[in-house]
Design an enzyme around this catalytic site. Sequence first.
Site, PDB file in Angstrom:
ATOM      1  N   ASP A  81      31.128 -12.398 -21.727  1.00 21.42           N
ATOM      2  CA  ASP A  81      30.963 -11.505 -22.868  1.00 21.42           C
ATOM      3  C   ASP A  81      32.116 -10.492 -22.937  1.00 21.42           C
ATOM      4  O   ASP A  81      32.695 -10.136 -21.919  1.00 21.42           O
ATOM      5  CB  ASP A  81      29.628 -10.756 -22.682  1.00 21.42           C
ATOM      6  CG  ASP A  81      29.253  -9.922 -23.877  1.00 21.42           C
ATOM      7  OD1 ASP A  81      29.168 -10.486 -24.977  1.00 21.42           O
ATOM      8  OD2 ASP A  81      29.052  -8.701 -23.709  1.00 21.42           O
TER       9      ASP A  81
ATOM     10  N   GLU B 252      34.774 -14.329 -24.488  1.00 12.82           N
ATOM     11  CA  GLU B 252      34.558 -13.916 -25.875  1.00 12.82           C
ATOM     12  C   GLU B 252      35.753 -13.067 -26.307  1.00 12.82           C
ATOM     13  O   GLU B 252      35.830 -11.887 -25.992  1.00 12.82           O
ATOM     14  CB  GLU B 252      33.262 -13.109 -26.025  1.00 12.82           C
ATOM     15  CG  GLU B 252      32.955 -12.784 -27.474  1.00 12.82           C
ATOM     16  CD  GLU B 252      32.034 -11.583 -27.661  1.00 12.82           C
ATOM     17  OE1 GLU B 252      31.465 -11.441 -28.747  1.00 12.82           O
ATOM     18  OE2 GLU B 252      31.880 -10.776 -26.718  1.00 12.82           O
TER      19      GLU B 252
END
Length: 609
Positions: free
Chosen positions: A323, A352
């Site tokens: 993330d 990400e």
Amino acid sequence: MAVFSLFGWHSAARAANIEKMAPTFWWAGMKNPELQILLYGKDIASSDVTISSQDVILKEVVKQANPNYLLLYVDLSEAAPQTFNIVLKKGKKTTTVPYELKQRTRKGEDIEGFTAQDVLYLIMPDRFANGDPSNDVVEGMLENKVDRNEQYARHGGDLKGIEDHLDYIADLGVTAIWLNPTQENDMPDGSYHGYAITDYYQIDRRFGNNGEFKQLVDKAHAKGLKVVMDMIFNHCGSENYLFKDRPSDDWFNFKSHFVPTSYKTASVQDIHAADYERKIATDGWFTQVMPDLNQRNRHVARYLIQSSIWWIEFAGINGIRQDTHPYADFDFMAEWCKEVLEEYPNFNIVGETWLNSNVLVSFWQKDSKLAAPRNSNLPTVMDFPLQGLMNKAFDEETTDWAGGLYWLYDYITQDLVYANPMNLLTFLDNHDTSRFYTWEEQTKNITRYKQALLYLLTTRGIPQIYYGTEILMPGDKGEGDGTLRRDFPGGWTGDKTNCFTREGRTKLQNEAFDYTRKLLNWRKGNEAVGKGTLKHFSIANGTYVYERKYGNQSAVIIMNGTDKPQELDLTPYKEILPKAQATDVLSGKTINLKGKLSLKQRESLLLCF
Ligand code: CA
């Protein structure tokens, strides 16, 4: 404070109550011989520590500002699988903590990562299926209700629900599942999405337990599905014991005081960026309840790296989705990727990288020339710019110089910026964006979906599909993130419709589902699209033509990007059309490839040679 119950030792003269130990066990024979063992318990730091083993060497015992922590660093270079004792002595009182070093069950090389031969199916566990209503509310946890009418509340989905539908997922034709975070999020509210971790080593009990997670991975593997686990190193949840009773203030950025991030992570790569811009982007906190971990603290770094290795070794996962990758410390993240890939050379990690241009995204990929001499060591990055283009390309009219498919062609011509364009994660939507169909009304134009899916599954990269896309589930980010994460119809007992079955889907949904299933199953094992080169032509007659080729196998895609019929002169395409005719996978028809090709409005062909 509860006694750490895994051990069950009972001594009246206990020197220390150990509330948490991380990791709870480890393995002998890892490539990196060092292990950090974090011990957490009331005033534990005043104990003397020894270890009862001939071949486990206690190298370092580190105290923190907070006396409730001890960090042990042990050397396992010569250690055999065993259970040794960590002995804590305080005056005459002794506490013995057994610590297990397990035998490895496989080699690091045997863990197979996801590749461009795979298609990932992204699932938000709280919103897919509720296989075990008994775990919906867990006594003692801070959020103690489910409410399916409230978009930010928990809905009760879990690992069992995913396990129950593995056949559906495998039959659809995807080859991997990526789960939004499954680790514990014991927060008062709004943590159904999983991005506020309160214990890096525990599956959230609303989803199941660690054993059930491993079981899900094993069952997925048995059905030919890889599993990608979501991890978050940039921040944790504010209810995490590591924050609430933190070892020291420098475990979190801005000395553990809330300063918000600017979210402007382009500053990390911006050669003109002010120092302040860089610092606020990466050291600022994602939200007030998501404190920003300081990975420049070596103890924090070791804790996070070990947590990822632990899950790979324990559960045998095939990949990690990291993330908010650019929000964390660059050098730490690079070291993390390097260590994981040293331990598991065939593993894959996708970061990400939510940046709006290929220049900025490419900076984050392993071996990027733009980042040199620095190297992120991150094999896969997310193609957010292409996602933006794909969401308009199939609506607009295509011309030779602008509009529609032209933008896809134009973007792909710039792939030289990427160190490895084949290792880009490509997607139409995910849990953070509006869905490919923002509103249900739009789903009537199913040609838009058919062209988009064909493009996604045949251009370069590793495709990812968001759960519900195959049944045309709409979602508008403007109405709140929870609406992008709707419950899959039929995942809950008593649901009015069950879209896991043909009977439960509408005619239109079945048309989308069948098309998706057909293309995915065609793609499975197809080396031309999974491993092959991409060769494309500039737009002519509003039509985009490209080839995927591996060895003697090739696939040619011809896509009309206009609302009118087109007559295409095939002369320029001779080098990719080796035969006079070919079968179109989509319609099953034989297509004559001599002279001119007639295409209906928005017609697509998928030709195999
Ligand atoms: Ca449940």
